[in-house]
Design a protein around this motif. Structure first.
Motif, mmCIF file in Angstrom:
data_model
loop_
_atom_site.group_PDB
_atom_site.id
_atom_site.type_symbol
_atom_site.label_atom_id
_atom_site.label_comp_id
_atom_site.label_asym_id
_atom_site.label_seq_id
_atom_site.Cartn_x
_atom_site.Cartn_y
_atom_site.Cartn_z
ATOM 1 N N TYR A 1 1.059 -1.406 9.065
ATOM 2 C CA TYR A 1 1.821 -2.397 9.826
ATOM 3 C C TYR A 1 0.920 -3.123 10.827
ATOM 4 O O TYR A 1 0.980 -4.354 10.965
ATOM 5 N N GLU A 2 0.086 -2.357 11.513
ATOM 6 C CA GLU A 2 -0.764 -2.958 12.552
ATOM 7 C C GLU A 2 -1.796 -3.933 11.979
ATOM 8 O O GLU A 2 -2.312 -4.789 12.686
ATOM 9 N N LEU A 3 -2.083 -3.791 10.689
ATOM 10 C CA LEU A 3 -3.007 -4.743 10.049
ATOM 11 C C LEU A 3 -2.271 -5.989 9.562
ATOM 12 O O LEU A 3 -2.880 -6.921 9.048
ATOM 13 N N GLY A 4 -0.935 -5.966 9.660
ATOM 14 C CA GLY A 4 -0.164 -7.140 9.251
ATOM 15 C C GLY A 4 0.527 -6.981 7.906
ATOM 16 O O GLY A 4 1.219 -7.894 7.454
ATOM 17 N N LEU A 5 0.351 -5.821 7.276
ATOM 18 C CA LEU A 5 1.006 -5.614 5.975
ATOM 19 C C LEU A 5 2.496 -5.371 6.225
ATOM 20 O O LEU A 5 2.862 -4.638 7.141
ATOM 21 N N GLY B 1 0.360 6.594 8.318
ATOM 22 C CA GLY B 1 -0.116 5.602 7.347
ATOM 23 C C GLY B 1 0.646 4.291 7.470
ATOM 24 O O GLY B 1 0.069 3.198 7.391
ATOM 25 N N ALA B 2 1.965 4.387 7.665
ATOM 26 C CA ALA B 2 2.787 3.175 7.791
ATOM 27 C C ALA B 2 2.374 2.375 9.022
ATOM 28 O O ALA B 2 2.302 1.141 8.995
ATOM 29 N N LYS B 3 2.062 3.086 10.110
ATOM 30 C CA LYS B 3 1.654 2.426 11.351
ATOM 31 C C LYS B 3 0.332 1.674 11.127
ATOM 32 O O LYS B 3 0.188 0.505 11.523
ATOM 33 N N ALA B 4 -0.602 2.352 10.458
ATOM 34 C CA ALA B 4 -1.905 1.714 10.196
ATOM 35 C C ALA B 4 -1.712 0.439 9.376
ATOM 36 O O ALA B 4 -2.304 -0.604 9.664
ATOM 37 N N ALA C 1 0.838 -1.201 0.000
ATOM 38 C CA ALA C 1 0.000 0.000 0.000
ATOM 39 C C ALA C 1 0.868 1.244 0.000
ATOM 40 O O ALA C 1 1.966 1.238 0.569
ATOM 41 N N LEU C 2 0.360 2.301 -0.599
ATOM 42 C CA LEU C 2 1.086 3.575 -0.565
ATOM 43 C C LEU C 2 0.850 4.249 0.784
ATOM 44 O O LEU C 2 -0.275 4.228 1.297
ATOM 45 N N VAL C 3 1.916 4.827 1.346
ATOM 46 C CA VAL C 3 1.763 5.626 2.569
ATOM 47 C C VAL C 3 2.495 6.959 2.394
ATOM 48 O O VAL C 3 3.548 7.005 1.769
ATOM 49 N N PRO C 4 1.934 8.038 2.955
ATOM 50 C CA PRO C 4 2.583 9.342 2.824
ATOM 51 C C PRO C 4 3.338 9.755 4.079
ATOM 52 O O PRO C 4 4.041 10.746 4.086
ATOM 53 N N ASN C 5 3.131 9.003 5.165
ATOM 54 C CA ASN C 5 3.708 9.417 6.459
ATOM 55 C C ASN C 5 3.721 8.226 7.441
ATOM 56 O O ASN C 5 3.240 7.127 7.121
ATOM 57 N N LEU C 6 4.268 8.519 8.637
ATOM 58 C CA LEU C 6 4.389 7.480 9.666
ATOM 59 C C LEU C 6 3.005 6.962 10.087
ATOM 60 O O LEU C 6 2.816 5.759 10.309
#
Ligand code: COA
Ligand code: ZN
Length: 298
Positions: free
Chosen positions: A89-93, A84-87, A77-82
């Motif tokens: 990661y927490e889902l398992g991606l 987004g990355a946290k969201a 998934a594309l992320v623009p910031n920390l």
């Protein structure tokens, strides 16, 4: 046979600009069809502000469903910031693409950050999530709606800043479809020569009908991973004038017919594009989706 990995980014880039909301089940059906046709890598959404991109407000739901349905598949998934990355990661991606624009003005319009701020945030993502595979999308590499084109030297210097942070994968993007094949050859060759340790992909928009030639120029310069979108949908709402990407099905036809190995069935991918057109109102720029079944293999 030389293998080319097609990276489908339609469920993110293709959908992000569409006004009419596409329900989760229909988004998943498009992804099912892509996988059924043999696609192996899919950017399935982005974790961005729903105010910026309302169409992808269902990123969490889509990610959960896909990880459950296809636990071993290469989704990112594309992320623009920390945030987004946290969201993600927490889902398992465990794979994201982090977008930063070579253009200072586009980076501000798109992500509301300076280069320094964007790169500092990239560092926090890499420090916080050491087992997350981070590919950096270098937007506007081949030109910017506000600043024009950049010299190869400017591109190389910016890549160098990112490479120095330990990034191993980058996607060079023609965000508004202004590149030409000579420019693609020059920039890709320079990037590969200067940074042999980095795996580069290209992300090419077809705004000026140059998607296929520019993608081919990248492949003939040694790129083996190329991004495209089903039906040729696409565009960035924060880059005026940007429209669709190179159409996946057209690219598959060309590459398969040239003898490259994509692992994708051309008839099935065309059917997937045709189905997408029946459920989505969008600006489709693909060509083969207008050809009748059975007539695609010349
Ligand atoms: N996912 C969801 N919401 C997010 C988010 C993310 N990754 N990052 C920030 N937000 C929310 C915050 O919670 C805040 O919400 P609120 O207004 O309800 O309080 C709001 O967005 C603003 O947060 P802030 O960190 O101050 O935002 P910003 O202005 O510094 O950054 C971005 C804005 C980056 C979040 C926003 O411009 C964005 O999502 N851009 C993506 C653009 C894009 O996808 N372009 C196309 C692909 S290249
Ligand atoms: Zn794009």
């Amino acid at each position: 046979m030389e293998k080319i990995n097609i990276v489908e980014v339609g469920p993110r880039d293709g959908f992000q600009n569409l006004k009419e909301y596409i329900p989760v089940e229909q988004k998943i059906k498009v992804i099912d069809d892509l996988i059924g046709a043999g696609v192996k890598h899919i950017q399935h959404t982005s974790f961005v502000s729903p105010k910026a991109i309302p169409q992808l407000k269902d990123a969490k739901e889509i990610t959960q469903e896909l990880l459950k349905k296809y636990p071993d598949f290469d989704f990112f998934a594309l992320v623009p910031n920390l945030y987004g990355a946290k969201a993600a990661y927490e889902l398992g991606l465990r794979k994201v693409s982090y977008v930063v624009s070579l253009s200072v003005s586009h980076n501000k319009a798109n992500i509301n950050r300076t280069h320094d701020e964007s790169l500092a945030e990239l560092k926090s993502i890499m420090d916080n999530y050491t087992d997350m595979n981070v590919c950096v999308d270098v937007a506007t590499t081949f030109g910017c709606p506000f600043e024009g084109k950049y010299s190869t030297d400017t591109v190389v210097k910016f890549i160098d800043r990112i490479a120095n942070m330990g990034v191993k994968e980058m996607s060079l993007a023609d965000t508004i479809g202004v590149a030409n094949p000579r420019q693609v050859r020059e920039i890709v060759s320079a990037a590969k020569k200067e940074f042999p340790e980095i795996e580069f992909q290209v992300h090419i928009h077809d705004t000026r009908n140059m998607g296929m030639v520019n993608t081919l120029a990248a492949i003939e310069s040694g790129i083996t991973k190329v991004q495209s979108t089903l039906g040729g949908l696409g565009g960035c709402p924060f880059a005026p004038g940007a429209s669709g990407n190179t159409a996946t099905e057209d690219l598959v036809y060309m590459l398969n017919d040239m003898g490259y190995e994509t692992g994708i069935d051309v008839e099935k991918i065309i059917e997937a594009a045709k189905y997408e057109k029946t459920i989505i109102t969008g600006n489709f720029s693909g060509h083969l989706m207008n050809i009748q079944k059975g007539q695609c293999n010349a």
